[in-house]
Design a protein around this motif. Structure first.
Motif, short mmCIF file in Angstrom:
data_model
loop_
_atom_site.label_atom_id
_atom_site.label_comp_id
_atom_site.label_asym_id
_atom_site.label_seq_id
_atom_site.Cartn_x
_atom_site.Cartn_y
_atom_site.Cartn_z
N ILE A 34 0.78 -1.17 0.06
CA ILE A 34 -0.16 -0.14 0.16
C ILE A 34 0.88 1.27 -0.15
N SER A 35 0.56 2.16 -0.82
CA SER A 35 1.40 3.65 -0.69
C SER A 35 0.52 4.60 -0.30
N LYS A 36 1.33 5.74 0.04
CA LYS A 36 0.62 6.83 0.44
C LYS A 36 -0.40 7.44 -0.57
N GLU A 37 -0.45 7.07 -1.90
CA GLU A 37 -1.41 7.46 -2.90
C GLU A 37 -2.60 6.73 -2.70
N ASP A 38 -2.42 5.35 -2.20
CA ASP A 38 -3.61 4.59 -1.92
C ASP A 38 -4.32 5.12 -0.62
N GLN A 39 -3.79 6.29 -0.05
CA GLN A 39 -4.42 6.68 1.44
C GLN A 39 -4.63 8.09 1.19
N PRO A 40 -5.26 8.79 0.35
CA PRO A 40 -5.45 10.25 0.34
C PRO A 40 -5.93 10.76 1.48
N ASP A 41 -6.45 10.07 2.52
CA ASP A 41 -7.33 10.41 3.79
C ASP A 41 -5.91 11.01 4.43
N LEU A 42 -4.53 10.40 4.36
CA LEU A 42 -3.38 10.71 5.16
C LEU A 42 -3.02 12.39 4.79
N PHE A 43 -3.72 12.76 4.00
CA PHE A 43 -3.41 14.31 3.50
C PHE A 43 -4.44 15.18 3.62
N THR A 44 -5.50 14.53 4.18
CA THR A 44 -6.75 15.46 4.31
C THR A 44 -7.44 15.05 5.99
N ILE A 45 -6.36 14.67 6.93
CA ILE A 45 -6.89 14.37 8.05
C ILE A 45 -8.08 15.24 8.74
N GLU A 46 -7.78 16.33 8.79
CA GLU A 46 -8.72 17.46 9.57
C GLU A 46 -10.17 17.11 8.90
N SER A 47 -10.08 17.44 7.40
CA SER A 47 -11.39 17.37 6.79
C SER A 47 -12.03 15.98 6.56
N PHE A 48 -11.46 14.81 6.72
CA PHE A 48 -11.72 13.71 6.41
C PHE A 48 -12.14 12.94 7.80
N TYR A 49 -11.15 13.11 8.66
CA TYR A 49 -11.60 12.48 10.13
C TYR A 49 -12.24 13.43 11.26
N GLN A 50 -11.71 14.65 11.19
CA GLN A 50 -11.99 15.59 12.49
C GLN A 50 -13.18 16.25 12.16
N THR A 51 -14.38 15.56 11.69
CA THR A 51 -15.91 16.18 11.12
C THR A 51 -16.76 15.32 12.10
N GLY A 52 -18.00 15.75 12.33
CA GLY A 52 -19.00 15.16 12.98
C GLY A 52 -18.58 14.39 14.15
N ASN A 53 -18.96 13.11 14.16
CA ASN A 53 -18.60 12.20 15.41
C ASN A 53 -17.15 11.79 15.22
N GLY A 54 -16.32 12.28 14.24
CA GLY A 54 -15.17 11.61 14.21
C GLY A 54 -13.88 12.41 14.70
N ASN A 55 -12.81 11.78 14.86
CA ASN A 55 -11.48 12.44 15.39
C ASN A 55 -10.45 11.61 14.86
N PHE A 56 -9.34 12.29 15.30
CA PHE A 56 -7.91 11.63 15.02
C PHE A 56 -7.07 11.98 16.02
N TRP A 57 -6.22 10.73 16.56
CA TRP A 57 -5.29 11.38 17.80
C TRP A 57 -3.98 10.89 17.32
N ILE A 58 -3.05 11.30 18.10
CA ILE A 58 -1.62 10.95 17.98
C ILE A 58 -1.10 10.76 19.25
N ALA A 59 -0.26 9.83 19.28
CA ALA A 59 0.67 9.66 20.79
C ALA A 59 1.79 10.19 20.56
N LEU A 60 2.40 11.02 21.29
CA LEU A 60 3.71 11.77 21.15
C LEU A 60 4.49 11.39 22.36
N TYR A 61 5.57 10.96 21.76
CA TYR A 61 6.76 10.99 22.73
C TYR A 61 7.90 11.74 22.61
#
Length: 174
Positions: A34-61
């Motif tokens: 799988i390539s990054k081109e197969d996953q366009p959602d990775l380049f529109t995280i805010e508009s794709f995931y962070q809408t409605g009842n959705g969200n996207f979280w990261i773990a930071l160290y």
């Protein structure tokens, strides 16, 4: 003493780290074609995931992205769990990264009074299967998925989690 990662909502300036982490795990660790081109959602995280009842979280160290998780709003008070990835060095009991990420997503689902979480995964992710099952996800046949669930070409195994809207009942098994 080892610090545990901090879980926070995704912000755009972490995009490159998120893409690199996910691709490294998919391509190098698990040899998934799988390539990054197969996953366009990775380049529109805010508009794709962070809408409605959705969200996207990261773990930071130490300001490095070591894990990700998202909930994609699929309507009808249901979400799809997507992009659950943890850097190999931050898995397991020492850092508890996967548990912290899942706990954040489950609490979000309860706070939003969602009914169910669905997920699709690949057969190669055996440890992930055990993790989901240990944390209350039940394997289902793909015919039991809502019509709005976005099945990816790599998804061959499916799970559901019924959200109990009592926040005190969220228990992550570490």
């Amino acid at each position: 003493m080892i610090q545990i990662p901090i879980i926070k909502e995704y912000q755009d300036h972490y995009q490159q780290q998120v893409v690199e982490l996910i691709l490294q795990i998919q391509q190098q660790e698990f040899q998934i074609p799988i390539s990054k081109e197969d996953q366009p959602d990775l380049f529109t995280i805010e508009s794709f995931y962070q809408t409605g009842n959705g969200n996207f979280w990261i773990a930071l160290y130490h300001d490095q992205v070591v894990g990700t998780i998202s909930l994609l709003d699929i309507g009808n008070n249901e979400v799809a769990l997507r992009k659950m990835f943890v850097h190999k060095g931050y898995r397991g009991q020492t850092y508890k990264t996967a548990s912290l990420l899942l706990e954040k997503a489950l609490k979000w689902a309860q706070e939003k009074s969602l009914k169910a979480i669905y997920l699709g995964t690949t057969p190669q992710f055996l440890a992930a299967h055990r993790f989901y099952e240990k944390n209350g996800f039940v394997e289902i046949n793909d015919t039991m998925l809502p019509q709005s669930f976005p099945v990816l070409k790599v998804d061959k195994k499916f799970y559901t989690y019924t959200v109990n809207n009592n926040p005190s009942n969220v228990r992550i098994y570490r």
